[in-house]
Motif scaffolding. Structure first.
Motif, PDB file in Angstrom:
ATOM      1  N   LEU A   6     -34.611 -36.651   5.530  1.00  0.00           N
ATOM      2  CA  LEU A   6     -33.505 -37.548   5.226  1.00  0.00           C
ATOM      3  C   LEU A   6     -32.319 -36.707   4.766  1.00  0.00           C
ATOM      4  O   LEU A   6     -32.417 -35.958   3.799  1.00  0.00           O
ATOM      5  N   GLU A   7     -31.246 -36.833   5.498  1.00  0.00           N
ATOM      6  CA  GLU A   7     -30.060 -36.080   5.124  1.00  0.00           C
ATOM      7  C   GLU A   7     -29.346 -36.763   3.984  1.00  0.00           C
ATOM      8  O   GLU A   7     -29.265 -37.983   3.928  1.00  0.00           O
ATOM      9  N   LYS A   8     -28.835 -35.948   3.102  1.00  0.00           N
ATOM     10  CA  LYS A   8     -28.069 -36.479   1.990  1.00  0.00           C
ATOM     11  C   LYS A   8     -26.692 -36.881   2.516  1.00  0.00           C
ATOM     12  O   LYS A   8     -26.009 -36.085   3.159  1.00  0.00           O
ATOM     13  N   PRO A   9     -26.282 -38.119   2.288  1.00  0.00           N
ATOM     14  CA  PRO A   9     -24.977 -38.557   2.790  1.00  0.00           C
ATOM     15  C   PRO A   9     -23.846 -37.823   2.060  1.00  0.00           C
ATOM     16  O   PRO A   9     -24.003 -37.377   0.925  1.00  0.00           O
ATOM     17  N   ILE A  10     -22.713 -37.721   2.728  1.00  0.00           N
ATOM     18  CA  ILE A  10     -21.547 -37.091   2.124  1.00  0.00           C
ATOM     19  C   ILE A  10     -20.986 -38.049   1.081  1.00  0.00           C
ATOM     20  O   ILE A  10     -20.811 -39.240   1.344  1.00  0.00           O
ATOM     21  N   SER A  11     -20.703 -37.543  -0.090  1.00  0.00           N
ATOM     22  CA  SER A  11     -20.210 -38.391  -1.172  1.00  0.00           C
ATOM     23  C   SER A  11     -18.794 -38.882  -0.885  1.00  0.00           C
ATOM     24  O   SER A  11     -18.033 -38.249  -0.140  1.00  0.00           O
ATOM     25  N   ASN A  12     -18.440 -39.999  -1.486  1.00  0.00           N
ATOM     26  CA  ASN A  12     -17.093 -40.542  -1.337  1.00  0.00           C
ATOM     27  C   ASN A  12     -16.045 -39.592  -1.884  1.00  0.00           C
ATOM     28  O   ASN A  12     -14.944 -39.487  -1.340  1.00  0.00           O
ATOM     29  N   LYS A  13     -16.390 -38.878  -2.963  1.00  0.00           N
ATOM     30  CA  LYS A  13     -15.442 -37.911  -3.540  1.00  0.00           C
ATOM     31  C   LYS A  13     -15.145 -36.795  -2.534  1.00  0.00           C
ATOM     32  O   LYS A  13     -13.997 -36.387  -2.386  1.00  0.00           O
ATOM     33  N   ALA A  14     -16.175 -36.309  -1.864  1.00  0.00           N
ATOM     34  CA  ALA A  14     -15.976 -35.242  -0.878  1.00  0.00           C
ATOM     35  C   ALA A  14     -15.140 -35.749   0.298  1.00  0.00           C
ATOM     36  O   ALA A  14     -14.249 -35.049   0.780  1.00  0.00           O
ATOM     37  N   ILE A  15     -15.440 -36.955   0.751  1.00  0.00           N
ATOM     38  CA  ILE A  15     -14.682 -37.519   1.872  1.00  0.00           C
ATOM     39  C   ILE A  15     -13.215 -37.663   1.502  1.00  0.00           C
ATOM     40  O   ILE A  15     -12.321 -37.274   2.266  1.00  0.00           O
ATOM     41  N   TRP A  16     -12.932 -38.203   0.321  1.00  0.00           N
ATOM     42  CA  TRP A  16     -11.541 -38.392  -0.088  1.00  0.00           C
ATOM     43  C   TRP A  16     -10.841 -37.070  -0.361  1.00  0.00           C
ATOM     44  O   TRP A  16      -9.654 -36.908  -0.049  1.00  0.00           O
ATOM     45  N   ALA A  17     -11.548 -36.117  -0.931  1.00  0.00           N
ATOM     46  CA  ALA A  17     -10.949 -34.791  -1.141  1.00  0.00           C
ATOM     47  C   ALA A  17     -10.590 -34.178   0.212  1.00  0.00           C
ATOM     48  O   ALA A  17      -9.511 -33.592   0.381  1.00  0.00           O
ATOM     49  N   GLY A  18     -11.475 -34.327   1.196  1.00  0.00           N
ATOM     50  CA  GLY A  18     -11.199 -33.829   2.538  1.00  0.00           C
ATOM     51  C   GLY A  18     -10.013 -34.514   3.173  1.00  0.00           C
ATOM     52  O   GLY A  18      -9.186 -33.889   3.840  1.00  0.00           O
ATOM     53  N   ARG A  19      -9.911 -35.811   2.969  1.00  0.00           N
ATOM     54  CA  ARG A  19      -8.777 -36.554   3.530  1.00  0.00           C
ATOM     55  C   ARG A  19      -7.458 -36.124   2.906  1.00  0.00           C
ATOM     56  O   ARG A  19      -6.448 -35.978   3.603  1.00  0.00           O
ATOM     57  N   VAL A  20      -7.458 -35.930   1.598  1.00  0.00           N
ATOM     58  CA  VAL A  20      -6.236 -35.499   0.914  1.00  0.00           C
ATOM     59  C   VAL A  20      -5.831 -34.101   1.379  1.00  0.00           C
ATOM     60  O   VAL A  20      -4.654 -33.843   1.680  1.00  0.00           O
ATOM     61  N   MET A  21      -6.804 -33.195   1.444  1.00  0.00           N
ATOM     62  CA  MET A  21      -6.510 -31.829   1.897  1.00  0.00           C
ATOM     63  C   MET A  21      -5.974 -31.837   3.326  1.00  0.00           C
ATOM     64  O   MET A  21      -4.979 -31.158   3.637  1.00  0.00           O
ATOM     65  N   ALA A  22      -6.624 -32.587   4.197  1.00  0.00           N
ATOM     66  CA  ALA A  22      -6.168 -32.677   5.587  1.00  0.00           C
ATOM     67  C   ALA A  22      -4.784 -33.313   5.648  1.00  0.00           C
ATOM     68  O   ALA A  22      -3.926 -32.871   6.428  1.00  0.00           O
ATOM     69  N   GLY A  23      -4.564 -34.327   4.828  1.00  0.00           N
ATOM     70  CA  GLY A  23      -3.265 -34.998   4.819  1.00  0.00           C
ATOM     71  C   GLY A  23      -2.130 -34.057   4.465  1.00  0.00           C
ATOM     72  O   GLY A  23      -1.058 -34.100   5.093  1.00  0.00           O
ATOM     73  N   ILE A  24      -2.345 -33.201   3.490  1.00  0.00           N
ATOM     74  CA  ILE A  24      -1.316 -32.230   3.089  1.00  0.00           C
ATOM     75  C   ILE A  24      -0.995 -31.306   4.262  1.00  0.00           C
ATOM     76  O   ILE A  24       0.173 -31.103   4.608  1.00  0.00           O
ATOM     77  N   ALA A  25      -2.026 -30.747   4.865  1.00  0.00           N
ATOM     78  CA  ALA A  25      -1.814 -29.812   5.983  1.00  0.00           C
ATOM     79  C   ALA A  25      -1.200 -30.527   7.184  1.00  0.00           C
ATOM     80  O   ALA A  25      -0.274 -30.009   7.821  1.00  0.00           O
ATOM     81  N   VAL A  26      -1.694 -31.710   7.510  1.00  0.00           N
ATOM     82  CA  VAL A  26      -1.202 -32.453   8.675  1.00  0.00           C
ATOM     83  C   VAL A  26       0.257 -32.857   8.483  1.00  0.00           C
ATOM     84  O   VAL A  26       1.064 -32.750   9.416  1.00  0.00           O
ATOM     85  N   LEU A  27       0.617 -33.309   7.284  1.00  0.00           N
ATOM     86  CA  LEU A  27       2.015 -33.675   7.039  1.00  0.00           C
ATOM     87  C   LEU A  27       2.942 -32.481   7.232  1.00  0.00           C
ATOM     88  O   LEU A  27       4.018 -32.599   7.820  1.00  0.00           O
ATOM     89  N   PHE A  28       2.520 -31.332   6.743  1.00  0.00           N
ATOM     90  CA  PHE A  28       3.337 -30.134   6.946  1.00  0.00           C
ATOM     91  C   PHE A  28       3.475 -29.812   8.432  1.00  0.00           C
ATOM     92  O   PHE A  28       4.570 -29.521   8.919  1.00  0.00           O
ATOM     93  N   MET A  29       2.356 -29.867   9.159  1.00  0.00           N
ATOM     94  CA  MET A  29       2.403 -29.527  10.582  1.00  0.00           C
ATOM     95  C   MET A  29       3.190 -30.545  11.388  1.00  0.00           C
ATOM     96  O   MET A  29       3.880 -30.176  12.343  1.00  0.00           O
TER      97      MET A  29
END
Length: 140
Positions: A6-29
């Motif tokens: 059974l794989e451990k699901p990705i936590s909501n905190k990790a998902i949101w941290a990833g979204r915020v990080m991606a958002g910063i980079a994507v907005l710049f690009m």
């Protein structure tokens, strides 16, 4: 005999941290791509300084925009990240060639790539599998 892991699901905190990080980079690009497409004066000046014809700004902006879109689509996000990493490699080479400052100009694409890949790692199980520290012989 079959065993199920059974794989451990990705936590909501990790998902949101990833979204915020991606958002910063994507907005710049996205800002960078739009500035290239609009051919504003600073972009044309930077193109000349890097040794590129100013007419190449629009095709480079369109390419960057398409790569960002590929990164944003979950099904193509890994391919988008790989292609953006290659695009950043060109930016690094261009800045190295003219002797730009190391930490502010040459390595800036590296910072973006790290941000994109870390964001993808935090929110995508496939990337976690690719970069898993688990011994690969465990799979056989």
């Amino acid at each position: 005999m079959y065993t199920f892991v059974l794989e451990k699901p990705i936590s909501n905190k990790a998902i949101w941290a990833g979204r915020v990080m991606a958002g910063i980079a994507v907005l710049f690009m996205l800002m960078d791509a739009v500035m290239h497409i609009m051919r504003i004066a600073p972009v044309e000046q930077a193109s000349r300084q890097l040794g590129f014809a100013p007419e190449l700004a629009v095709p480079l902006g369109v390419i960057e925009l398409l790569l960002v879109i590929a990164y944003l689509i979950p099904r193509t996000s890994i391919v988008g990240a790989i292609l953006l990493t290659g695009y950043f490699g060109g930016a690094i080479a261009a800045n190295l060639r003219i002797g730009s400052p190391l930490f502010s100009h040459v390595l800036f694409p590296v910072y973006l790539a790290i941000l994109l890949w870390d964001a993808l790692y935090l929110r995508d199980k496939r990337v976690r599998e690719i970069f898993s520290l688990k011994n690969s012989s465990d799979n056989f």
